[in-house]
Design a protein around this motif. Structure first.
Motif, PDB file in Angstrom:
ATOM      1  N   ARG A   1       0.539   2.954  -3.803  1.00  0.00           N
ATOM      2  CA  ARG A   1      -0.396   2.256  -4.690  1.00  0.00           C
ATOM      3  C   ARG A   1      -1.760   2.934  -4.595  1.00  0.00           C
ATOM      4  NH1 ARG A   1       1.458  -1.328  -0.926  1.00  0.00           N
ATOM      5  NH2 ARG A   1      -0.701  -1.488  -0.203  1.00  0.00           N
ATOM      6  N   VAL A   2      -2.073   3.726  -5.586  1.00  0.00           N
ATOM      7  CA  VAL A   2      -3.270   4.566  -5.506  1.00  0.00           C
ATOM      8  C   VAL A   2      -4.246   4.205  -6.625  1.00  0.00           C
ATOM      9  CG1 VAL A   2      -4.133   6.933  -5.505  1.00  0.00           C
ATOM     10  CG2 VAL A   2      -1.906   6.416  -4.455  1.00  0.00           C
ATOM     11  N   GLY A   3      -5.452   3.802  -6.236  1.00  0.00           N
ATOM     12  CA  GLY A   3      -6.480   3.449  -7.223  1.00  0.00           C
ATOM     13  C   GLY A   3      -7.615   4.457  -7.271  1.00  0.00           C
ATOM     14  N   THR A   4      -8.460   4.409  -6.255  1.00  0.00           N
ATOM     15  CA  THR A   4      -9.696   5.198  -6.241  1.00  0.00           C
ATOM     16  C   THR A   4      -9.461   6.690  -6.474  1.00  0.00           C
ATOM     17  OG1 THR A   4     -10.455   3.601  -4.601  1.00  0.00           O
ATOM     18  CG2 THR A   4     -11.821   5.552  -4.930  1.00  0.00           C
TER      19      THR A   4
ATOM     20  N   LYS B   1      -7.242  -1.987 -11.085  1.00  0.00           N
ATOM     21  CA  LYS B   1      -8.148  -3.138 -10.971  1.00  0.00           C
ATOM     22  C   LYS B   1      -9.599  -2.693 -11.146  1.00  0.00           C
ATOM     23  CE  LYS B   1      -8.553  -2.839  -5.973  1.00  0.00           C
ATOM     24  NZ  LYS B   1      -7.718  -2.952  -4.780  1.00  0.00           N
TER      25      LYS B   1
ATOM     26  N   MET C   1       6.168  -4.787   1.228  1.00  0.00           N
ATOM     27  CA  MET C   1       4.853  -4.209   0.972  1.00  0.00           C
ATOM     28  C   MET C   1       3.932  -4.504   2.147  1.00  0.00           C
ATOM     29  SD  MET C   1       1.531  -5.145  -0.035  1.00  0.00           S
ATOM     30  CE  MET C   1       0.703  -5.665  -1.536  1.00  0.00           C
TER      31      MET C   1
ATOM     32  N   VAL D   1      -3.330   2.014  -9.459  1.00  0.00           N
ATOM     33  CA  VAL D   1      -3.998   0.712  -9.332  1.00  0.00           C
ATOM     34  C   VAL D   1      -5.265   0.698 -10.187  1.00  0.00           C
ATOM     35  CG1 VAL D   1      -5.073  -0.910  -7.743  1.00  0.00           C
ATOM     36  CG2 VAL D   1      -3.019   0.348  -7.052  1.00  0.00           C
TER      37      VAL D   1
ATOM     38  N   ILE E   1      -0.344  -3.698   3.750  1.00  0.00           N
ATOM     39  CA  ILE E   1      -1.683  -3.099   3.700  1.00  0.00           C
ATOM     40  C   ILE E   1      -2.162  -3.020   5.150  1.00  0.00           C
ATOM     41  CG2 ILE E   1      -4.019  -3.268   2.745  1.00  0.00           C
ATOM     42  CD1 ILE E   1      -2.859  -5.489   0.842  1.00  0.00           C
TER      43      ILE E   1
ATOM     44  N   ILE F   1      -0.209  -6.731  -7.234  1.00  0.00           N
ATOM     45  CA  ILE F   1      -0.347  -6.310  -5.838  1.00  0.00           C
ATOM     46  C   ILE F   1      -1.339  -7.190  -5.083  1.00  0.00           C
ATOM     47  CG2 ILE F   1       0.300  -3.931  -6.359  1.00  0.00           C
ATOM     48  CD1 ILE F   1      -2.710  -3.228  -6.158  1.00  0.00           C
TER      49      ILE F   1
ATOM     50  N   MET G   1      -2.154   3.933   0.251  1.00  0.00           N
ATOM     51  CA  MET G   1      -3.222   3.825  -0.740  1.00  0.00           C
ATOM     52  C   MET G   1      -3.946   5.176  -0.787  1.00  0.00           C
ATOM     53  SD  MET G   1      -4.123  -0.118   0.462  1.00  0.00           S
ATOM     54  CE  MET G   1      -5.814  -0.027  -0.015  1.00  0.00           C
ATOM     55  N   SER G   2      -5.100   5.218  -1.449  1.00  0.00           N
ATOM     56  CA  SER G   2      -5.760   6.521  -1.664  1.00  0.00           C
ATOM     57  C   SER G   2      -5.925   7.336  -0.389  1.00  0.00           C
ATOM     58  CB  SER G   2      -7.132   6.315  -2.312  1.00  0.00           C
ATOM     59  OG  SER G   2      -6.974   5.915  -3.659  1.00  0.00           O
TER      60      SER G   2
HETATM   61  C1  LIG Z   1      -6.957  -1.846  -4.463  1.00  0.00           C
HETATM   62  C2  LIG Z   1      -5.617  -1.802  -3.851  1.00  0.00           C
HETATM   63  C3  LIG Z   1      -4.936  -0.581  -3.697  1.00  0.00           C
HETATM   64  C4  LIG Z   1      -5.535   0.757  -4.084  1.00  0.00           C
HETATM   65  O1  LIG Z   1      -6.520   1.104  -3.163  1.00  0.00           O
HETATM   66  P1  LIG Z   1      -7.288   2.509  -3.260  1.00  0.00           P
HETATM   67  O2  LIG Z   1      -7.870   2.683  -1.919  1.00  0.00           O
HETATM   68  O3  LIG Z   1      -8.319   2.352  -4.333  1.00  0.00           O
HETATM   69  O4  LIG Z   1      -6.283   3.536  -3.588  1.00  0.00           O
HETATM   70  C5  LIG Z   1      -3.661  -0.608  -3.140  1.00  0.00           C
HETATM   71  N1  LIG Z   1      -3.094  -1.768  -2.758  1.00  0.00           N
HETATM   72  C6  LIG Z   1      -3.713  -2.962  -2.888  1.00  0.00           C
HETATM   73  C7  LIG Z   1      -3.025  -4.188  -2.429  1.00  0.00           C
HETATM   74  C8  LIG Z   1      -4.995  -3.009  -3.436  1.00  0.00           C
HETATM   75  O5  LIG Z   1      -5.613  -4.190  -3.555  1.00  0.00           O
END
Ligand SMILES: *Cc1c(COP(=O)(O)O)cnc(C)c1O
Length: 227
Positions: free
Chosen positions: A217-220, A43, A169, A41, A171, A88, A201-202
Motif C-alpha cells: 500500500r503505497v501513497g506518498t 487519501k 493486513m 493509496v 501497519i 485501508i 508502505m512507502s
Molecule cells: C496512508 C496509508 C498508507 C500509505 O502510506 P505512505 O507512507 O504514504 O505510503 C498505507 N497503509 C495505510 C493503512 C495508510 O493509512
C-alpha cells in the motif's frame, strides 16, 4: 487541487519507479513480480493527482475513509469501469453498508461485530468484497487490528460466518524494524492457510516484498505529500 509548478508531482514517473522497485525486490526474493499487487493509496489527493495514475494504467487504489472515498470515486468509476478500491482505514460497524457497496476489498476487519455487520451486508447486497483481517502486530493501543494472540480466533469467526479471509493486513509501529512485523503476519497467515498479505508502505514496501507481501500500500512515494 490543480498542481502549480511549485508543487508539481510527476505521478506517472513516481508510479513507474515504484513498480520497477517492486519488480526488482520480487526478483531478488525469487518471487514472480506479478504476485505483488500495488495498492496506490490516494487519501487526501484529488482527481488532479489520481487521474494521471489511472491513465498510466494503475487500477487498484486505497482510501482510508469511507466518506472521502464516496466523494471521490463514483465519478472516476463511471469513466473507468475496471478500477478496484481498497478500504485501508478503520471501519465503524454502522458504515458496513456503505463500505460493502463502495469497496472491492476491505482490509480492516478487526473484530467479530464488524465481521458480522459485513456478513449481513454482503448477504443483503450480493456484493463480495475481498476481506482482510487487520492484525495489530505491535499491540499499539492507538491502532486498529486484532491482537496477534486473538488473530486465529477472529479468522475462524469470519470463516464461520461463511466468508472468505482473502488476506491479513498490518501497519508496523513507526519506530520498529518492520521485517519482524511482516514475519509475524506471514506466520499467522501460514498457520491459518490465508493466502494474502497486505503489508509495506512507502518507506518499507521492498522489505515487505521480501517477506511475502501480496499487496503493498503505497501513497506518498506515488502521489507526494498529503494534500
Ligand atoms: C496512508 C496509508 C498508507 C500509505 O502510506 P505512505 O507512507 O504514504 O505510503 C498505507 N497503509 C495505510 C493503512 C495508510 O493509512
Amino acid at each position: 487541487m490543480t498542481d502549480t509548478a511549485a508543487t508539481a508531482v510527476d505521478v506517472a514517473a513516481n508510479l513507474a519507479a515504484v513498480k520497477a522497485r517492486i519488480a526488482a525486490a520480487a526478483k531478488e526474493a525469487g518471487r514472480d513480480p506479478a504476485g505483488v499487487r500495488l495498492v496506490a493509496v490516494a487519501k487526501t489527493h484529488g482527481h488532479a493527482r489520481i487521474r494521471p495514475a489511472i491513465l498510466a494504467g494503475q487500477r487498484r487504489y486505497g482510501e482510508n475513509r469511507v466518506q472521502e472515498a464516496a466523494a471521490k470515486w463514483p465519478a472516476l468509476r463511471a469513466e473507468f469501469s475496471d478500477l478496484r478500491l481498497h478500504l485501508i482505514g478503520g471501519l465503524q460497524t454502522n458504515k458496513a453498508r456503505e463500505a460493502v457497496a463502495l469497496f472491492d476489498a476491505i482490509e480492516t476487519v478487526d473484530r467479530p461485530k464488524l465481521a458480522e455487520g459485513l456478513a449481513h451486508e454482503i448477504e443483503r447486497q450480493g456484493r463480495r468484497p475481498d476481506l482482510f483481517v487487520q492484525v495489530n502486530t505491535g499491540a499499539e493501543p492507538q491502532k486498529g487490528g486484532v491482537l496477534p494472540l486473538a488473530a486465529d480466533a477472529l479468522i475462524a469467526h469470519v470463516r464461520g460466518l461463511g466468508l472468505v479471509v482473502a488476506g491479513l493486513m498490518c501497519i508496523p509501529p513507526a519506530d520498529e524494524e518492520p521485517g519482524l512485523h511482516f514475519a509475524l503476519l506471514a506466520d499467522i497467515a501460514a498457520r491459518n492457510s490465508v493466502a494474502g498479505l497486505s503489508m509495506g508502505m512507502s518507506h518499507d514496501y521492498e522489505i515487505a516484498v521480501r517477506f511475502g507481501a501480496t499487496h503493498v500500500r503505497v501513497g506518498t512515494a506515488i502521489f507526494g505529500a498529503k494534500e
